[in-house]
Structures are given as structure tokens and as C-alpha cells.
Scaffold this motif. Structure first.
Motif, PDB file in Angstrom:
ATOM      1  N   SER A 130      -4.832  -7.948   3.363  1.00 19.48           N
ATOM      2  CA  SER A 130      -4.201  -6.752   3.913  1.00 19.48           C
ATOM      3  C   SER A 130      -3.091  -6.230   3.017  1.00 19.48           C
ATOM      4  O   SER A 130      -2.737  -5.052   3.073  1.00 19.48           O
ATOM      5  N   HIS A 182      -3.127  -6.361  -0.381  1.00 21.56           N
ATOM      6  CA  HIS A 182      -3.533  -5.969  -1.720  1.00 21.56           C
ATOM      7  C   HIS A 182      -4.171  -4.591  -1.798  1.00 21.56           C
ATOM      8  O   HIS A 182      -4.035  -3.919  -2.813  1.00 21.56           O
ATOM      9  N   LEU A 183      -4.880  -4.169  -0.764  1.00 22.78           N
ATOM     10  CA  LEU A 183      -5.342  -2.788  -0.680  1.00 22.78           C
ATOM     11  C   LEU A 183      -5.963  -2.331  -2.000  1.00 22.78           C
ATOM     12  O   LEU A 183      -5.474  -1.424  -2.669  1.00 22.78           O
ATOM     13  N   LYS A 227      -8.678  -0.694  -3.057  1.00 22.57           N
ATOM     14  CA  LYS A 227      -9.076   0.700  -3.293  1.00 22.57           C
ATOM     15  C   LYS A 227      -7.856   1.598  -3.471  1.00 22.57           C
ATOM     16  O   LYS A 227      -7.884   2.558  -4.247  1.00 22.57           O
ATOM     17  N   GLU A 228      -6.793   1.276  -2.733  1.00 20.05           N
ATOM     18  CA  GLU A 228      -5.582   2.075  -2.878  1.00 20.05           C
ATOM     19  C   GLU A 228      -4.951   1.869  -4.253  1.00 20.05           C
ATOM     20  O   GLU A 228      -4.387   2.800  -4.842  1.00 20.05           O
ATOM     21  N   ARG A 229      -5.056   0.648  -4.764  1.00 18.21           N
ATOM     22  CA  ARG A 229      -4.532   0.383  -6.111  1.00 18.21           C
ATOM     23  C   ARG A 229      -5.254   1.244  -7.147  1.00 18.21           C
ATOM     24  O   ARG A 229      -4.626   1.823  -8.036  1.00 18.21           O
ATOM     25  N   GLN A 241       3.898   5.366   1.393  1.00 16.64           N
ATOM     26  CA  GLN A 241       2.720   5.106   2.214  1.00 16.64           C
ATOM     27  C   GLN A 241       2.146   6.414   2.726  1.00 16.64           C
ATOM     28  O   GLN A 241       2.503   6.908   3.787  1.00 16.64           O
ATOM     29  N   VAL A 284      -3.456   5.842   0.452  1.00 20.16           N
ATOM     30  CA  VAL A 284      -2.879   5.287  -0.769  1.00 20.16           C
ATOM     31  C   VAL A 284      -1.433   4.900  -0.526  1.00 20.16           C
ATOM     32  O   VAL A 284      -0.720   5.552   0.233  1.00 20.16           O
ATOM     33  N   ASP A 285      -1.023   3.816  -1.179  1.00 19.25           N
ATOM     34  CA  ASP A 285       0.368   3.357  -1.107  1.00 19.25           C
ATOM     35  C   ASP A 285       0.927   3.341  -2.520  1.00 19.25           C
ATOM     36  O   ASP A 285       0.579   2.484  -3.333  1.00 19.25           O
ATOM     37  N   LEU A 303       2.524   0.242  -4.389  1.00 22.31           N
ATOM     38  CA  LEU A 303       1.779  -0.815  -5.062  1.00 22.31           C
ATOM     39  C   LEU A 303       2.105  -0.805  -6.550  1.00 22.31           C
ATOM     40  O   LEU A 303       2.475   0.216  -7.110  1.00 22.31           O
TER      41      LEU A 303
END
Length: 403
Positions: A206, A208-209, A211-213, A251, A255-256, A259
Motif C-alpha cells: 500500500s 509503494h503505489l 503505478k503512481e511512481r 496526493q 498519483v502521489d 513519492l
């Protein structure tokens, strides 16, 4: 036959003396650059029966070949096929033959700096070893090629192109074993398949996300691809790349931007991003957007980045500096911050408490660039290719520990 040891210091003076005193000579050398022994030999070029020069690994300087080409007795071994590696210098006076055989090539380094060893053989054409050496050089000459203008053109072009590769061979990177062995997460032990498994999974999914990276890196790539200097970007874009949007604004849907190192919305670095980004922009300009990034590029970046903080005794640290680097060249740099520093450094086998901007290249970047996963060719599969383009920065997905 008399045999006498020659130290490195004695080799050049011995060769120079034998060139002057001999009636004829035969040489076969793997590599050659301009030096005193070569200069003396060229002054007495008419004495050469055979002069064979190798070019493997592009160590022979093209100027030597160009000058040797004026001699009918000179020939070249192209840099293909089996390595041509002899160092044989033979001199004849009537029936007397003297030869210098050993490690020294016909190079300035061998004659003046290297640790070399050879022997001086002093005998006659009745000594089998000496006649065999004469035959060896003659055979090498017969199998070699003429030093033609076409060959010189090809060789000089490739010699210049391979300068960086030759210099790279002189480096010995500080590659260390991980602090904890057999974790399957040590970068120096991973191949590309291992890397893909590690970077796509983690003990904290949860956090590492993944796809968002990839989206963060894609957005940063788009901004840098415009060619506009960082200082002239919109403030929100500067914050996005610097990781200073703040926790809530970072956030965003899907996407975040925190990261790869959240640098916080306040503090010296965050204020520079907002009010005085010129120094940070100049630092980023030190790093090429495409192609090889050298240690010289990094050193220039580090000094320029630190200079941006000089006013009032402020100091720029490793996390913000490497955040910017990872955003511009995620294939080359990984951000080292408080969330990944301990685990990342332990797996690189270095102290997390003493790793800083001064030694980041030697401890992290240079060793990483020798790793099998990093050197893997760009994959043809689109999803894997996207990972490959950000492979260094994405180490954060392996070593990140949520707080």
C-alpha cells in the motif's frame, strides 16, 4: 646465450642504446605511443627489417601508426580477432643477436611509469630461442596488414570515439557487499528479472503505489522535455519535481507526488523552489537530459547545487539534491531520503549515517552502474521499457520504509 634482467627504468635506455648500435632490428609490439625509444627508432627507421604494431583495445595512438606508415618495414595488426599481445625487440649485428622480451609495450607509460619487467637476451643466430623469436616477428609481419590511409582514417575515428571507454577501464568502483547477506534485495546481486520482481512488489504494497511512481516519473520527464529551464517553470511544476508540494497537495487523484522523497512544503529548500530557483535551475542544467552522465557532470551539479544555499550559511543536503537528480535522470540517480536511506545504504554495503553529497557518486551511483540489472538493454515490452527508463529512481520502491 647471456640473459640479464631489466627493470622498467632500464628498458628504455637499453632499447635506445641498441637502436643506435645495431645494424638491423625486428620489433613486434601490442601497443605503441610516442616515447623516447620510438623516437630513436624512427630516426633509424632504415634499420627495420620488420616492425609490427598491434591495435587491439585501441591502446596504440594513431599518431604512431601515421608516422610508422612512412616505413616500408612497418605493418599493423587490426583490432579484430585474437588479441595480438607480444613485446619483442630484436637487434642484429652480424651473427650477434640481442633481444629485449618481457612486459613493456612501446608506450610512454611502459617506459616511464608502469611496473614492468623484461630480460635482455644476448647471443647469436646459433641460439634456437633467438632464431625462433626472429621467425616469430617475421611471421607476424607477413600476417599483418599495410598501414594504409584508409586504415588510418578508420582507426583514428574509432580511437577518438573510444576515449571514454579506455578511461573507464582505469577506474575501480567501490562496490561493497550488503550489510545483510542473502536478502535477494542487494543491488549488486540482482539481474534484470530479479530487479523486476523486487521493484514490482514489496513488504508494504500500500505504501509503494507502483503505478503512481511511474506516473510521477512520466510527468517529470514531460516537464524536462520542454527544454525550458527549471527556474522558468510554473511554481506548481517546480514544486512537483522538487517534492515540495506538501503532503495534502502531493496526493492528487491517481498519483502521489511525494513519492521518491517528500521534501516538505516549508524550509530552506522549499523556499528556494518558490522564491529563488535560479541556483537550483543552474545545477540541473549541469546534468544532460539524454546520454551518458559522468562523474564530472555530477561534481559540477553538486557544487552548483550547494552554491544555491550559500547565503546565510544555509546548506543543501543529500535528500533534496538527489530528489532533483532522480526526477531529471531517473535512469541514473536514486533519491536518498529518510524513508529509504537506512535500507538502501545497507544493501549497497555503505554507512547510512556517513553517506552524503560528497560520496554519493562513489558509494551509490558508480557501483550501481556496474550492476547487471542496470546494464540490461532497454526491453522491447512497453511496460518493462517504462520501468527501465526509471530503473535507478525506482530502487526507492524496493528500499522505501513507510513512516
Amino acid at each position: 646465450m647471456d640473459v640479464r634482467f631489466l627493470s622498467g627504468e632500464q628498458t628504455q635506455s637499453t632499447l635506445v642504446g641498441l637502436v643506435e648500435s645495431c645494424e638491423s632490428m625486428q620489433w613486434a609490439v601490442a601497443w605503441a605511443t610516442e616515447n623516447a625509444a620510438f623516437e630513436k627508432a624512427m630516426k633509424h627507421g632504415e634499420k627495420f627489417e620488420h616492425f609490427v604494431i598491434g591495435t587491439h583495445l585501441f591502446q596504440t595512438h594513431p599518431n604512431v601508426l601515421e608516422r610508422a606508415a612512412t616505413l616500408e618495414s612497418a605493418a599493423v595488426v587490426p583490432p579484430t580477432g585474437d588479441l595480438f599481445h607480444p613485446k619483442v625487440y630484436l637487434f642484429r649485428n652480424g651473427h650477434r643477436i640481442r633481444g629485449v622480451v618481457g612486459s613493456p609495450n612501446l608506450t610512454q607509460a611502459a617506459m616511464s611509469r608502469n611496473v614492468e619487467a623484461s630480460v635482455l637476451l644476448d647471443g647469436s643466430d646459433g641460439d634456437a630461442a633467438l632464431t625462433d623469436l626472429c621467425s616469430f616477428v617475421a611471421d607476424a609481419w607477413n600476417e599483418a596488414e599495410a598501414i594504409t590511409p584508409a586504415f588510418l582514417y578508420r582507426y583514428r575515428h574509432q580511437f577518438e570515439a573510444k576515449t571514454a571507454a579506455r578511461e573507464e577501464l582505469t577506474k575501480f568502483a567501490d562496490v561493497r557487499q550488503p550489510a545483510k547477506l542473502n536478502t535477494k534485495r542487494a543491488p549488486h546481486d540482482m539481474n534484470w528479472a530479479d530487479y523486476l520482481v523486487q521493484v514490482r512488489s514489496s513488504a508494504h504494497p500500500s505504501a509503494h503505489l507502483f503505478k503512481e511512481r511511474l506516473q510521477v516519473l512520466k510527468d517529470a520527464r514531460r516537464l524536462f522535455a520542454t527544454g525550458t529551464p527549471y527556474a522558468k517553470w510554473a511554481e506548481a511544476d517546480r514544486k512537483l519535481v522538487a517534492g515540495t508540494l506538501g503532503r495534502k497537495k502531493s496526493q492528487q487523484p491517481g498519483v502521489d507526488y511525494g513519492l521518491f522523497g517528500s521534501m516538505g512544503a516549508s524550509g530552506t529548500f522549499a523556499n528556494l523552489v518558490i522564491d529563488d530557483p535560479a541556483g537550483l535551475s543552474d545545477a540541473l542544467d549541469c546534468i544532460p537530459l539524454l546520454g551518458v552522465v559522468t562523474q564530472g557532470d555530477y561534481d559540477h551539479y553538486r557544487k552548483t547545487f550547494l552554491a544555491a544555499f550559500d547565503q546565510g550559511g544555509r546548506v543543501g543536503g543529500l535528500p533534496p539534491a538527489t530528489r532533483l537528480l532522480a526526477m531529471k535522470r531517473p535512469d541514473v540517480f536514486v533519491c536518498v531520503d529518510s524513508a529509504n536511506r537506512k535500507d538502501l545504504c545497507e544493501n549497497f554495503g555503505v554507512s547510512h549515517s556517513t553517506t552524503d553529497l560528497e560520496n554519493y557518486w562513489q558509494r551509490i551511483v558508480e557501483p550501481m552502474h556496474g550492476d547487471a540489472w542496470w546494464r540490461h538493454p532497454q526491453p522491447t515490452k512497453a511496460t518493462d521499457a517504462e520501468i527501465w527508463l526509471g530503473r535507478a529512481a525506482l530502487l526507492d520502491a524496493i528500499y522505501y520504509t513507510p513512516r
